[in-house]
Design a protein around this motif. Sequence first.
Motif, PDB file in Angstrom:
ATOM      1  N   GLY A 299       0.807  -1.220   0.000  1.00 25.87           N
ATOM      2  CA  GLY A 299       0.000   0.000   0.000  1.00 25.87           C
ATOM      3  C   GLY A 299       0.838   1.267   0.000  1.00 25.87           C
ATOM      4  N   GLU A 300       2.114   1.160   0.410  1.00 25.36           N
ATOM      5  CA  GLU A 300       3.000   2.334   0.401  1.00 25.36           C
ATOM      6  C   GLU A 300       3.911   2.353  -0.821  1.00 25.36           C
ATOM      7  OE1 GLU A 300       5.012   3.033   4.234  1.00 25.36           O
ATOM      8  OE2 GLU A 300       3.220   2.229   5.184  1.00 25.36           O
ATOM      9  N   LEU A 301       4.023   1.209  -1.496  1.00 30.24           N
ATOM     10  CA  LEU A 301       4.932   1.135  -2.648  1.00 30.24           C
ATOM     11  C   LEU A 301       4.201   1.434  -3.952  1.00 30.24           C
ATOM     12  CD1 LEU A 301       6.736  -2.194  -1.612  1.00 30.24           C
ATOM     13  CD2 LEU A 301       7.449   0.147  -1.148  1.00 30.24           C
ATOM     14  N   ILE A 302       2.914   1.119  -3.969  1.00 28.42           N
ATOM     15  CA  ILE A 302       2.153   1.315  -5.203  1.00 28.42           C
ATOM     16  C   ILE A 302       1.361   2.610  -5.116  1.00 28.42           C
ATOM     17  CG2 ILE A 302       0.276   0.354  -6.626  1.00 28.42           C
ATOM     18  CD1 ILE A 302       1.372  -2.426  -5.659  1.00 28.42           C
ATOM     19  N   GLU A 303       1.577   3.468  -6.103  1.00 34.42           N
ATOM     20  CA  GLU A 303       0.763   4.684  -6.202  1.00 34.42           C
ATOM     21  C   GLU A 303      -0.306   4.346  -7.215  1.00 34.42           C
ATOM     22  OE1 GLU A 303       3.343   8.087  -6.897  1.00 34.42           O
ATOM     23  OE2 GLU A 303       4.690   7.367  -5.319  1.00 34.42           O
ATOM     24  N   ASP A 304      -1.510   4.147  -6.708  1.00 35.82           N
ATOM     25  CA  ASP A 304      -2.609   3.629  -7.520  1.00 35.82           C
ATOM     26  C   ASP A 304      -2.778   4.433  -8.813  1.00 35.82           C
ATOM     27  OD1 ASP A 304      -4.769   1.722  -7.666  1.00 35.82           O
ATOM     28  OD2 ASP A 304      -6.121   3.429  -7.442  1.00 35.82           O
ATOM     29  N   GLY A 305      -2.690   3.743  -9.950  1.00 45.02           N
ATOM     30  CA  GLY A 305      -2.857   4.416 -11.238  1.00 45.02           C
ATOM     31  C   GLY A 305      -1.551   4.929 -11.819  1.00 45.02           C
ATOM     32  N   PHE A 306      -0.468   4.926 -11.043  1.00 42.88           N
ATOM     33  CA  PHE A 306       0.823   5.427 -11.545  1.00 42.88           C
ATOM     34  C   PHE A 306       1.782   4.268 -11.860  1.00 42.88           C
ATOM     35  CE2 PHE A 306       5.226   6.910 -10.815  1.00 42.88           C
ATOM     36  CZ  PHE A 306       5.288   7.888 -11.796  1.00 42.88           C
ATOM     37  N   ASN A 307       2.059   3.441 -10.837  1.00 45.31           N
ATOM     38  CA  ASN A 307       2.966   2.307 -11.075  1.00 45.31           C
ATOM     39  C   ASN A 307       2.262   0.958 -10.880  1.00 45.31           C
ATOM     40  OD1 ASN A 307       2.715   2.543  -8.346  1.00 45.31           O
ATOM     41  ND2 ASN A 307       4.877   2.899  -7.905  1.00 45.31           N
ATOM     42  N   ASN A 333       6.956   4.590 -15.803  1.00 42.61           N
ATOM     43  CA  ASN A 333       6.649   5.120 -14.460  1.00 42.61           C
ATOM     44  C   ASN A 333       7.183   4.194 -13.374  1.00 42.61           C
ATOM     45  OD1 ASN A 333       5.159   7.015 -15.755  1.00 42.61           O
ATOM     46  ND2 ASN A 333       3.143   6.339 -15.009  1.00 42.61           N
ATOM     47  N   CYS A 334       7.081   2.889 -13.660  1.00 50.12           N
ATOM     48  CA  CYS A 334       7.483   1.891 -12.660  1.00 50.12           C
ATOM     49  C   CYS A 334       8.985   1.989 -12.416  1.00 50.12           C
ATOM     50  CB  CYS A 334       7.115   0.477 -13.130  1.00 50.12           C
ATOM     51  SG  CYS A 334       5.351   0.320 -13.456  1.00 50.12           S
ATOM     52  N   ARG A 335       9.756   2.022 -13.497  1.00 57.94           N
ATOM     53  CA  ARG A 335      11.208   2.135 -13.367  1.00 57.94           C
ATOM     54  C   ARG A 335      11.556   3.473 -12.688  1.00 57.94           C
ATOM     55  NH1 ARG A 335      16.167  -0.885 -13.684  1.00 57.94           N
ATOM     56  NH2 ARG A 335      17.741   0.718 -13.763  1.00 57.94           N
ATOM     57  N   ALA A 336      10.862   4.541 -13.074  1.00 59.87           N
ATOM     58  CA  ALA A 336      11.171   5.862 -12.508  1.00 59.87           C
ATOM     59  C   ALA A 336      10.920   5.861 -10.993  1.00 59.87           C
ATOM     60  CB  ALA A 336      10.323   6.931 -13.186  1.00 59.87           C
ATOM     61  N   TRP A 337       9.832   5.220 -10.580  1.00 59.11           N
ATOM     62  CA  TRP A 337       9.530   5.146  -9.132  1.00 59.11           C
ATOM     63  C   TRP A 337      10.666   4.447  -8.405  1.00 59.11           C
ATOM     64  CZ3 TRP A 337       9.295   1.864  -5.128  1.00 59.11           C
ATOM     65  CH2 TRP A 337       8.598   2.275  -3.974  1.00 59.11           C
ATOM     66  N   PHE A 338      11.112   3.324  -8.988  1.00 59.09           N
ATOM     67  CA  PHE A 338      12.203   2.547  -8.378  1.00 59.09           C
ATOM     68  C   PHE A 338      13.470   3.398  -8.264  1.00 59.09           C
ATOM     69  CE2 PHE A 338      16.022   0.198  -9.968  1.00 59.09           C
ATOM     70  CZ  PHE A 338      16.382  -0.389  -8.767  1.00 59.09           C
ATOM     71  N   GLU A 339      13.822   4.082  -9.359  1.00 58.89           N
ATOM     72  CA  GLU A 339      15.078   4.846  -9.354  1.00 58.89           C
ATOM     73  C   GLU A 339      15.051   5.983  -8.346  1.00 58.89           C
ATOM     74  OE1 GLU A 339      16.005   5.938 -13.371  1.00 58.89           O
ATOM     75  OE2 GLU A 339      16.577   3.880 -13.894  1.00 58.89           O
ATOM     76  N   LYS A 340      13.861   6.519  -8.118  1.00 56.97           N
ATOM     77  CA  LYS A 340      13.752   7.631  -7.166  1.00 56.97           C
ATOM     78  C   LYS A 340      13.700   7.130  -5.711  1.00 56.97           C
ATOM     79  CE  LYS A 340      10.972  11.703  -6.357  1.00 56.97           C
ATOM     80  NZ  LYS A 340       9.613  12.161  -6.489  1.00 56.97           N
ATOM     81  N   LYS A 341      12.969   6.053  -5.484  1.00 56.27           N
ATOM     82  CA  LYS A 341      12.657   5.690  -4.090  1.00 56.27           C
ATOM     83  C   LYS A 341      13.353   4.447  -3.541  1.00 56.27           C
ATOM     84  CE  LYS A 341       8.750   8.387  -3.951  1.00 56.27           C
ATOM     85  NZ  LYS A 341       7.489   8.515  -3.374  1.00 56.27           N
TER      86      LYS A 341
END
Length: 369
Positions: A299-307, A333-341
């Motif tokens: 619930g904290e890793l997935i931004e609903d509708g983004f990744n 978006n998924c890769r970008a989320w990973f690289e940022k967080k």
Amino acid sequence: MIKKQLKLILVSTPIGYLGSGKGGGVELTIVSLIKGLISLGHKIILIAPKGSKLPFESELLEIRLIDGVDQPSWQHQDRKDPVLIPSKSVLPNLWEEVIDIANKSDAVINFAYDWLPLWLTKTQSIKIFHLISMGAESIVMKETISEISELFPFRLAFHTKRQSKDYSLKTDPIIVGNGFDTDDYLFNEMENGPLGWAGRIAPEKGLEDAVKVANDLGEKLLVWGLIEDKEYASKIENTFTNEIVEWKGFLPTNKFQEQLGRCRALINTPKWNEAYGNVIVEAMACGVPVIAYDLGGPGELIEDGFNGFLVKPNDIEGLIKATKSISEIKRKNCRAWFEKKATSKVFAERVENWLHKGLNKKISADLQD
Ligand code: UDP
């Protein structure tokens, strides 16, 4: 200004050697964190059960291997069970080694979800830090973690806020997330691949729900992970008339990411308060969107509708609907989320800040040792 080099002892999980898969996500967490801490210039001694292997070497890393019998894992015991330490257990052997060499270190980081290292924190002068890897799966562990949080609030860290909420903590929890090496995961653009599921094959991971989704859609489900509970695995297979599950085995990270990266979605269906969910972020690192229950870490890793999409726990119809809409999620978006967080570098920086807080030192010291 040069940051102070820390001399750290990391103590591995006593549930299997590193690389066995028995320790679950904590195995990869340890490997990634060591890589990240070394890249920040810290010196590491890893104390781990015999057989443990790391996929890299470094002048800043020493490994000490310790013999002994595996600890039983808390997630497969009753909540009210007492602490168990089997005969010839590796757990006290790991800690005898720590006590022997601790005076050569600035801090010790414990990865075992176990009573003994927590208890040692209040009885030894060694600065022991604990990265808590599970939700409150046992009463005695919950009580012990709460007690340490009162005595040494900065010595505990958690992967996610939702995980930490399982415990009665006296101060705001320190959340360090998790992280993985960017070089280990290749972005895959392929959008029309199969559905995947990954994790230990055990009841708390809820594989049966993902199989129901694949069955409803008339597709195969590719499944990676260590079969921890054989009876549970065959029960799932026997529930469906068609051969839905394609067992892919427990693979090393390089092969796992290569196959996982070809999926159009990863379905993650935990039945417990998942502390983090490594496989979710590993999938995102490859560009694979994730559909998961809105429970614990996911619930904290997935931004609903983004990744990816979050679905109410146990809502199979919701999973099916989300799976049908997965092309709405951009794989970039998924890769970008990973690289940022969640790279091993950002993870190691968060852990470094935590250690400095606990050691009561300035975040950047002026002099090197
Ligand atoms: N894993 C792996 N090879 C596989 C399937 C899974 O190495 O074929 C690893 C994966 O990288 C992850 C771990 O298994 O680190 C599962 O961890 P997760 O946090 O998802 O769940 P846990 O087992 O800790 O509950």
